[in-house]
Scaffold this motif. Sequence first.
Motif, PDB file in Angstrom:
ATOM      1  N   ASP A 199     -19.164  69.120 108.997  1.00 13.79           N
ATOM      2  CA  ASP A 199     -17.939  68.746 108.290  1.00 13.79           C
ATOM      3  C   ASP A 199     -18.307  67.828 107.129  1.00 13.79           C
ATOM      4  OD1 ASP A 199     -15.515  67.917 107.360  1.00 13.79           O
ATOM      5  OD2 ASP A 199     -14.840  66.980 109.220  1.00 13.79           O
ATOM      6  N   PRO A 200     -18.281  68.323 105.870  1.00 14.03           N
ATOM      7  CA  PRO A 200     -18.699  67.483 104.745  1.00 14.03           C
ATOM      8  C   PRO A 200     -17.796  66.268 104.535  1.00 14.03           C
ATOM      9  CG  PRO A 200     -17.708  69.538 103.974  1.00 14.03           C
ATOM     10  CD  PRO A 200     -17.878  69.659 105.444  1.00 14.03           C
ATOM     11  N   THR A 201     -16.554  66.322 105.052  1.00 14.28           N
ATOM     12  CA  THR A 201     -15.661  65.159 104.934  1.00 14.28           C
ATOM     13  C   THR A 201     -16.003  64.094 105.977  1.00 14.28           C
ATOM     14  OG1 THR A 201     -13.978  65.938 106.508  1.00 14.28           O
ATOM     15  CG2 THR A 201     -13.840  66.752 104.236  1.00 14.28           C
ATOM     16  N   ARG A 202     -16.725  64.472 107.010  1.00 14.32           N
ATOM     17  CA  ARG A 202     -17.099  63.591 108.122  1.00 14.32           C
ATOM     18  C   ARG A 202     -15.888  63.022 108.855  1.00 14.32           C
ATOM     19  NH1 ARG A 202     -22.952  60.902 107.099  1.00 14.32           N
ATOM     20  NH2 ARG A 202     -23.791  62.535 105.751  1.00 14.32           N
ATOM     21  N   LYS A 203     -14.788  63.735 108.785  1.00 14.51           N
ATOM     22  CA  LYS A 203     -13.604  63.319 109.539  1.00 14.51           C
ATOM     23  C   LYS A 203     -13.620  63.887 110.951  1.00 14.51           C
ATOM     24  CE  LYS A 203     -10.621  62.845 105.453  1.00 14.51           C
ATOM     25  NZ  LYS A 203      -9.404  63.341 104.753  1.00 14.51           N
TER      26      LYS A 203
END
Length: 349
Positions: free
Chosen positions: A174-178
């Motif tokens: 997940d590139p948003t790291r959420k």
Amino acid sequence: MDDDRPEVLLTGLLFYDLVLTGLGGPPTPGEEIWTSGMGCGPGGIANLAVAAARFGLRTSLATVFGDDFYGAHCHEILAGQEGVDLSLSRTAPGWPTPVTVALALPHPRPGGATPTHDRALVTHGQEPPYSQDVLMGDPPEARTALAHLEAEPPGWLAKAAANGTQIYADVGWDPTRKWSTDLLEQLSLCHAFLPNETEAMAYTRTDTAVAALGTLAELVPVAVVTRGGDGAIAVDQTTGEYAEVPALPVDVLDATGAGDVFGASFVAASLGGWPLAERLRFAVLAAGLSVGHHGGALAAPGWYGVDRWWRSPSDPELKRAYGFLADRIPADVGPPVRYAPVTPPAPRP
């Protein structure tokens, strides 16, 4: 088999992979690095398709090919060489096939331990002109489907689950790291979930692979957590089995696509009705064999590669752990697999 249904149904984005190996480290701005090895071939969703087809599974792939050299090359390998059914796929005029350059790099480990290997990826591509739902339509009934979970689930996934197809799912970084836990709601459609330990811990908000596995086992019948150089762990709630297996001791050339080979191999063993420990060991073995070749898709060992390993001299204890293969390897393992075309290192002067 008593029917003609696809045994594995797949959809996703296809890439043409160019893999560079033999790098001592990543390049820095202004620096030129010469590598000792290079391979090429189809990647992305093709990794799963080829890995499944090489185990003799009827494999149906819905993807998009560009009408360029890369698309034509990948189409010929998948359909002509590997026997993957592409009747659900389309060729898009004017659309460039995505291209990924993979840099296979050593990854230092604490305390001076032997480095592991991973890859850095640089990709050129555009959004495909046909979505997964357009390609799939009303998906054909299949024994299994391998799906990649995303924030917005495609409509075909629920349709496939409703028609009796068992969904084996994985998930990506997940590139948003959420790491939204909403994604885990899709597991209600799935038979099995196979994330790596980083993804599993992030989505379950746990701090160990074992704790993550425990949480996932409450959400899906079969939960698997892969641990790279530490092997894999799994729980099958349908049989009450728990299994933990170590990784195969191998020299890593290129880890590209190893997770996909693991997933396809686990499905192949599951379709055979094997005990969980055997399914897990088989998937670890196949993934371990794949990292010794340039890859994505064409590094998959298939039955031929597994049989060749089984017949070769090896550690007696390791052979005992894999003794079940004596009754699992088919009499006809097929022709030798064709690995990715490789540019060999230049001879020393």
